[in-house]
Scaffold this motif. Structure first.
Motif, PDB file in Angstrom:
ATOM      1  N   THR A  11       0.847  -1.196   0.000  1.00 49.44           N
ATOM      2  CA  THR A  11       0.000   0.000   0.000  1.00 49.44           C
ATOM      3  C   THR A  11       0.877   1.239   0.000  1.00 49.44           C
ATOM      4  OG1 THR A  11      -0.072  -0.028   2.409  1.00 49.44           O
ATOM      5  CG2 THR A  11      -1.822  -1.204   1.236  1.00 49.44           C
ATOM      6  N   SER A  12       0.338   2.337  -0.486  1.00 51.98           N
ATOM      7  CA  SER A  12       1.096   3.595  -0.537  1.00 51.98           C
ATOM      8  C   SER A  12       1.396   4.089   0.875  1.00 51.98           C
ATOM      9  CB  SER A  12       0.296   4.653  -1.297  1.00 51.98           C
ATOM     10  OG  SER A  12       0.086   4.252  -2.633  1.00 51.98           O
ATOM     11  N   LEU A  13       2.592   4.661   1.035  1.00 46.86           N
ATOM     12  CA  LEU A  13       2.958   5.258   2.315  1.00 46.86           C
ATOM     13  C   LEU A  13       2.150   6.530   2.537  1.00 46.86           C
ATOM     14  CD1 LEU A  13       6.856   4.942   2.075  1.00 46.86           C
ATOM     15  CD2 LEU A  13       5.330   3.561   3.495  1.00 46.86           C
ATOM     16  N   VAL A  16       2.995  12.767   6.410  1.00 47.38           N
ATOM     17  CA  VAL A  16       2.389  14.016   6.884  1.00 47.38           C
ATOM     18  C   VAL A  16       3.489  14.965   7.349  1.00 47.38           C
ATOM     19  CG1 VAL A  16       0.226  12.922   7.560  1.00 47.38           C
ATOM     20  CG2 VAL A  16       2.096  13.109   9.221  1.00 47.38           C
ATOM     21  N   THR A  17       3.156  16.217   7.351  1.00 47.97           N
ATOM     22  CA  THR A  17       4.076  17.240   7.851  1.00 47.97           C
ATOM     23  C   THR A  17       3.264  18.392   8.407  1.00 47.97           C
ATOM     24  OG1 THR A  17       6.034  18.568   7.323  1.00 47.97           O
ATOM     25  CG2 THR A  17       4.277  18.527   5.684  1.00 47.97           C
ATOM     26  N   SER A  18       3.967  19.337   9.018  1.00 49.10           N
ATOM     27  CA  SER A  18       3.314  20.510   9.596  1.00 49.10           C
ATOM     28  C   SER A  18       4.125  21.742   9.223  1.00 49.10           C
ATOM     29  CB  SER A  18       3.225  20.369  11.116  1.00 49.10           C
ATOM     30  OG  SER A  18       2.590  21.495  11.693  1.00 49.10           O
ATOM     31  N   PRO A  19       3.455  22.826   8.852  1.00 52.44           N
ATOM     32  CA  PRO A  19       4.200  24.009   8.403  1.00 52.44           C
ATOM     33  C   PRO A  19       5.007  24.653   9.529  1.00 52.44           C
ATOM     34  CG  PRO A  19       1.872  24.524   8.639  1.00 52.44           C
ATOM     35  CD  PRO A  19       1.999  23.050   8.838  1.00 52.44           C
ATOM     36  N   TRP A  20       6.269  24.879   9.248  1.00 52.42           N
ATOM     37  CA  TRP A  20       7.133  25.606  10.176  1.00 52.42           C
ATOM     38  C   TRP A  20       8.340  26.102   9.382  1.00 52.42           C
ATOM     39  CZ3 TRP A  20       6.742  24.737  15.918  1.00 52.42           C
ATOM     40  CH2 TRP A  20       7.432  25.739  16.611  1.00 52.42           C
ATOM     41  N   ALA A  21       8.236  27.341   8.931  1.00 53.20           N
ATOM     42  CA  ALA A  21       9.320  27.913   8.142  1.00 53.20           C
ATOM     43  C   ALA A  21      10.586  28.002   9.000  1.00 53.20           C
ATOM     44  CB  ALA A  21       8.917  29.301   7.647  1.00 53.20           C
ATOM     45  N   SER A  30      -3.656  20.830   2.701  1.00 60.33           N
ATOM     46  CA  SER A  30      -3.255  20.552   1.322  1.00 60.33           C
ATOM     47  C   SER A  30      -2.713  19.127   1.201  1.00 60.33           C
ATOM     48  CB  SER A  30      -2.189  21.548   0.871  1.00 60.33           C
ATOM     49  OG  SER A  30      -1.666  21.187  -0.394  1.00 60.33           O
ATOM     50  N   ASN A  31      -3.034  18.477   0.062  1.00 57.81           N
ATOM     51  CA  ASN A  31      -2.519  17.134  -0.231  1.00 57.81           C
ATOM     52  C   ASN A  31      -1.570  17.139  -1.423  1.00 57.81           C
ATOM     53  OD1 ASN A  31      -5.757  16.532   0.618  1.00 57.81           O
ATOM     54  ND2 ASN A  31      -4.169  15.407   1.725  1.00 57.81           N
ATOM     55  N   ASP A  32      -1.195  18.349  -1.863  1.00 58.52           N
ATOM     56  CA  ASP A  32      -0.340  18.479  -3.049  1.00 58.52           C
ATOM     57  C   ASP A  32       1.118  18.653  -2.604  1.00 58.52           C
ATOM     58  OD1 ASP A  32       0.840  18.923  -5.460  1.00 58.52           O
ATOM     59  OD2 ASP A  32      -0.482  20.572  -6.063  1.00 58.52           O
ATOM     60  N   PHE A  33       1.882  17.587  -2.727  1.00 69.06           N
ATOM     61  CA  PHE A  33       3.284  17.620  -2.306  1.00 69.06           C
ATOM     62  C   PHE A  33       4.090  18.611  -3.139  1.00 69.06           C
ATOM     63  CE2 PHE A  33       7.671  16.013  -2.368  1.00 69.06           C
ATOM     64  CZ  PHE A  33       7.923  15.916  -1.007  1.00 69.06           C
ATOM     65  N   SER A  34       3.716  18.785  -4.397  1.00 65.49           N
ATOM     66  CA  SER A  34       4.473  19.672  -5.286  1.00 65.49           C
ATOM     67  C   SER A  34       4.343  21.138  -4.879  1.00 65.49           C
ATOM     68  CB  SER A  34       4.014  19.489  -6.734  1.00 65.49           C
ATOM     69  OG  SER A  34       2.647  19.860  -6.869  1.00 65.49           O
ATOM     70  N   GLN A  35       3.305  21.471  -4.112  1.00 61.07           N
ATOM     71  CA  GLN A  35       3.116  22.852  -3.676  1.00 61.07           C
ATOM     72  C   GLN A  35       3.857  23.158  -2.372  1.00 61.07           C
ATOM     73  OE1 GLN A  35       1.524  25.250  -5.481  1.00 61.07           O
ATOM     74  NE2 GLN A  35       1.426  23.640  -7.049  1.00 61.07           N
ATOM     75  N   ALA A  36       4.352  22.119  -1.738  1.00 58.59           N
ATOM     76  CA  ALA A  36       5.104  22.314  -0.493  1.00 58.59           C
ATOM     77  C   ALA A  36       6.575  22.582  -0.817  1.00 58.59           C
ATOM     78  CB  ALA A  36       4.972  21.086   0.397  1.00 58.59           C
ATOM     79  N   SER A  37       7.261  23.220   0.115  1.00 61.01           N
ATOM     80  CA  SER A  37       8.681  23.524  -0.087  1.00 61.01           C
ATOM     81  C   SER A  37       9.376  23.575   1.265  1.00 61.01           C
ATOM     82  CB  SER A  37       8.850  24.860  -0.819  1.00 61.01           C
ATOM     83  OG  SER A  37       8.331  25.927  -0.034  1.00 61.01           O
ATOM     84  N   GLY A  38      10.691  23.636   1.204  1.00 61.43           N
ATOM     85  CA  GLY A  38      11.463  23.738   2.431  1.00 61.43           C
ATOM     86  C   GLY A  38      12.498  22.641   2.559  1.00 61.43           C
ATOM     87  N   TYR A  55       7.929   1.769  -3.655  1.00 66.84           N
ATOM     88  CA  TYR A  55       7.752   2.563  -2.440  1.00 66.84           C
ATOM     89  C   TYR A  55       7.729   4.067  -2.727  1.00 66.84           C
ATOM     90  CZ  TYR A  55       8.827  -1.714   0.144  1.00 66.84           C
ATOM     91  OH  TYR A  55       8.795  -2.993   0.662  1.00 66.84           O
ATOM     92  N   GLN A  56       7.801   4.438  -3.983  1.00 67.80           N
ATOM     93  CA  GLN A  56       7.893   5.857  -4.309  1.00 67.80           C
ATOM     94  C   GLN A  56       6.539   6.551  -4.356  1.00 67.80           C
ATOM     95  OE1 GLN A  56      10.293   6.564  -7.780  1.00 67.80           O
ATOM     96  NE2 GLN A  56      12.083   5.475  -6.949  1.00 67.80           N
ATOM     97  N   ASP A  57       5.462   5.787  -4.415  1.00 71.28           N
ATOM     98  CA  ASP A  57       4.130   6.389  -4.367  1.00 71.28           C
ATOM     99  C   ASP A  57       3.735   6.602  -2.909  1.00 71.28           C
ATOM    100  OD1 ASP A  57       3.870   6.390  -7.101  1.00 71.28           O
ATOM    101  OD2 ASP A  57       2.986   4.376  -7.151  1.00 71.28           O
ATOM    102  N   PHE A  58       3.276   7.794  -2.581  1.00 68.07           N
ATOM    103  CA  PHE A  58       2.870   8.072  -1.201  1.00 68.07           C
ATOM    104  C   PHE A  58       1.758   9.107  -1.201  1.00 68.07           C
ATOM    105  CE2 PHE A  58       6.251  10.991  -2.318  1.00 68.07           C
ATOM    106  CZ  PHE A  58       5.824  12.214  -1.825  1.00 68.07           C
ATOM    107  N   ASP A  59       0.975   9.069  -0.146  1.00 66.24           N
ATOM    108  CA  ASP A  59      -0.080  10.054   0.075  1.00 66.24           C
ATOM    109  C   ASP A  59       0.460  11.121   1.027  1.00 66.24           C
ATOM    110  OD1 ASP A  59      -1.879   8.606  -1.478  1.00 66.24           O
ATOM    111  OD2 ASP A  59      -2.439   7.342   0.226  1.00 66.24           O
ATOM    112  N   PHE A  60       0.216  12.363   0.698  1.00 65.32           N
ATOM    113  CA  PHE A  60       0.792  13.474   1.454  1.00 65.32           C
ATOM    114  C   PHE A  60      -0.317  14.337   2.040  1.00 65.32           C
ATOM    115  CE2 PHE A  60       1.998  17.987   1.437  1.00 65.32           C
ATOM    116  CZ  PHE A  60       3.064  17.967   2.326  1.00 65.32           C
ATOM    117  N   GLU A  61      -0.072  14.866   3.241  1.00 73.54           N
ATOM    118  CA  GLU A  61      -1.019  15.803   3.841  1.00 73.54           C
ATOM    119  C   GLU A  61      -0.266  16.770   4.751  1.00 73.54           C
ATOM    120  OE1 GLU A  61      -5.110  16.028   6.544  1.00 73.54           O
ATOM    121  OE2 GLU A  61      -4.259  14.077   5.987  1.00 73.54           O
TER     122      GLU A  61
END
Length: 461
Positions: A11-13, A16-21, A30-38, A55-61
């Motif tokens: 199954t896809s991994l 998750v992450t939390s914003p902290w510049a 947001s679930n779009d990994f491409s819009q995240a940065s850092g 293992y390269q497919d994953f769900d992001f939040e």
């Protein structure tokens, strides 16, 4: 056949992450990994790209920090990344990767507001200025003792002579002394004083140049050794560690908004400093030039990836291995330079504005004004006294000179008298000798005459 079907069972991994510049920039929900940065976004993408394709497919939040911690604890998430410390109490039963960032705590303080009004006095501290005054005074006395003379370059009277020597010493500090020294001692002292003056002037000019052109960074707290009696804010799970260094730690919850509140309290004087993980401290300090990072990391801490208890061991080991390999080729340092250390707002300017304003040399004008006022007051109140003193000194010198002339005339007269007396005494002595010689001859002649008479008369003795 089972080998071919294995990828279909994986199954896809869920990541998750939390914003902290500056480590993570993303929009909550947001679930779009491409819009995240850092920092962590680039690091995770680099690692996941080197995993086997299955293992390269994953769900992001992107979610709130507390929700992210809860999702890891409840095994709803496979991997959590961001500003997650290995000290996080709520994750004691979770699995951690090797460290992904050296997030040891550093102190954030407020920079001292330095005014340029007294900039002319800033190159030296008070002890150095006192030393210079002592040197000038000593040189003045040495010059006076060596050069004092009635017809010499320095007046023989102490008060007048010291005033002249002080003026000469002050000017000599800038190599423009106004006295022509005559004695070997005076010239030797002057040469040594000039050498010292050159060192002082060069040191002063170089320091004041640095003051006006190089960043002035100072704070009441220079390192963790200065916080024993200070109120220092920090996040809750660093509180026990901070109590070792500060008697008055202040606790804040672990969140971006609480970090901002901590720095607002620092600006308002509620706390004296803030102990923060290094990347967070750097981020706030570089974006606000009123903040200063004091000293080095003094409480050990690390950020890392966190895995749920149900994570596939192959994934955990592979991510840990790739993290180490990337560290060995300095990939983490490159990301740190890109996201943490480099400021998009430009460097802070702490140097004086060029051209200089009146404020920058205001202290000089104030010093000159005070000197003029004291000089004028001295001229008004002591001018008559100094004039009378000079008249008395001149009269005293005239009397002394007259007395010396009389003494010289008296000595000359006595000398002449003694010379004449010696001449008269010599002549008198010579006369006595002549008389004695004549008397002796007369006595001898009388004796011969008497003997002759006695012989002629037949009388003998």
């Amino acid at each position: 056949m089972l080998y071919l079907l294995l990828p279909l069972c994986i199954t896809s991994l869920k990541v998750v992450t939390s914003p902290w510049a500056p480590l993570v920039n993303c929009t909550i929900g947001s679930n779009d990994f491409s819009q995240a940065s850092g920092y962590y976004i680039d690091l995770f993408y680099k690692i996941i790209s080197n995993l086997p394709s299955e293992y390269q497919d994953f769900d992001f939040e992107c979610m709130e920090f507390d929700k992210m911690i809860t999702s890891i604890q409840s095994n709803e998430t496979d991997i959590a990344m961001g500003c997650i410390s290995i000290s996080e109490i709520g994750l004691q039963n979770s699995k951690f990767s090797t460290p992904t960032y050296d997030s040891g705590l550093v102190l954030v303080t407020m920079k001292n507001k330095l005014s340029l009004f007294w900039v002319i006095f800033q190159p030296f501290d008070y002890s150095m200025w006192i030393f210079i005054l002592i040197i000038i005074t000593m040189n003045s006395h040495l010059i006076w003792m060596a050069e004092q003379h009635e017809d010499g370059p320095v007046h023989i009277n102490y008060v007048i002579g010291i005033i002249e020597s002080l003026q000469h010493s002050l000017l000599s500090l800038f190599l423009i002394g106004d006295l022509k020294l005559r004695t070997v001692v005076g010239r030797t002292v002057q040469i040594a004083y000039w050498c010292l003056g050159v060192v002082i002037i060069v040191s002063y000019l170089s320091t004041i140049t640095a003051t006006l052109s190089i960043n002035w960074l100072s704070s009441n707290i220079e390192s963790y050794e200065d916080i024993k009696d200070k109120k220092i804010g920090t996040f809750s799970y660093y509180l026990n560690s901070l109590e070792v260094y500060s008697k008055y730690p202040v606790s804040y919850n672990w969140s971006y908004s609480e970090a901002e509140k901590m720095l607002e309290d620092l600006r308002d004087g509620v706390i004296d400093g803030a102990a923060m993980p290094y990347p967070i401290a750097v981020y706030f300090a570089k974006s606000d030039c009123d903040y200063l990072i004091a000293g080095q990391r003094f409480i050990i801490d690390y950020f890392s990836f966190v895995f749920s208890e149900n994570i596939d061991n192959f994934v955990l080991q592979k991510i840990t291995q790739l993290n180490i390999e990337l560290y060995q080729i300095n990939y983490h340092r490159k990301l740190e330079n890109k996201f943490v250390l480099v400021s998009s707002t430009g460097a802070c300017n702490y140097s004086a504005n060029i051209p200089l304003s009146v404020e920058a040399i205001g202290g000089m004008w104030a010093a000159l004004l005070c000197s003029s006022i004291f000089g004028l007051a001295g001229a008004i109140f002591y001018k008559k006294k100094l004039q009378n003193l000079e008249i008395d000194v001149v009269n005293s010198l005239k009397e002394k000179k007259k007395k010396n002339l009389l003494q010289a005339a008296e000595v000359d007269l006595v000398t002449k008298f003694e010379k004449k007396l010696r001449n008269s005494e010599q002549k008198f002595t010579q006369k006595i000798e002549d008389l004695r010689e004549a008397l002796g001859k007369n006595l001898e002649l009388a004796s011969l005459l008497r003997n002759s008479i006695y012989q002629s008369s037949g009388i003998g003795f």
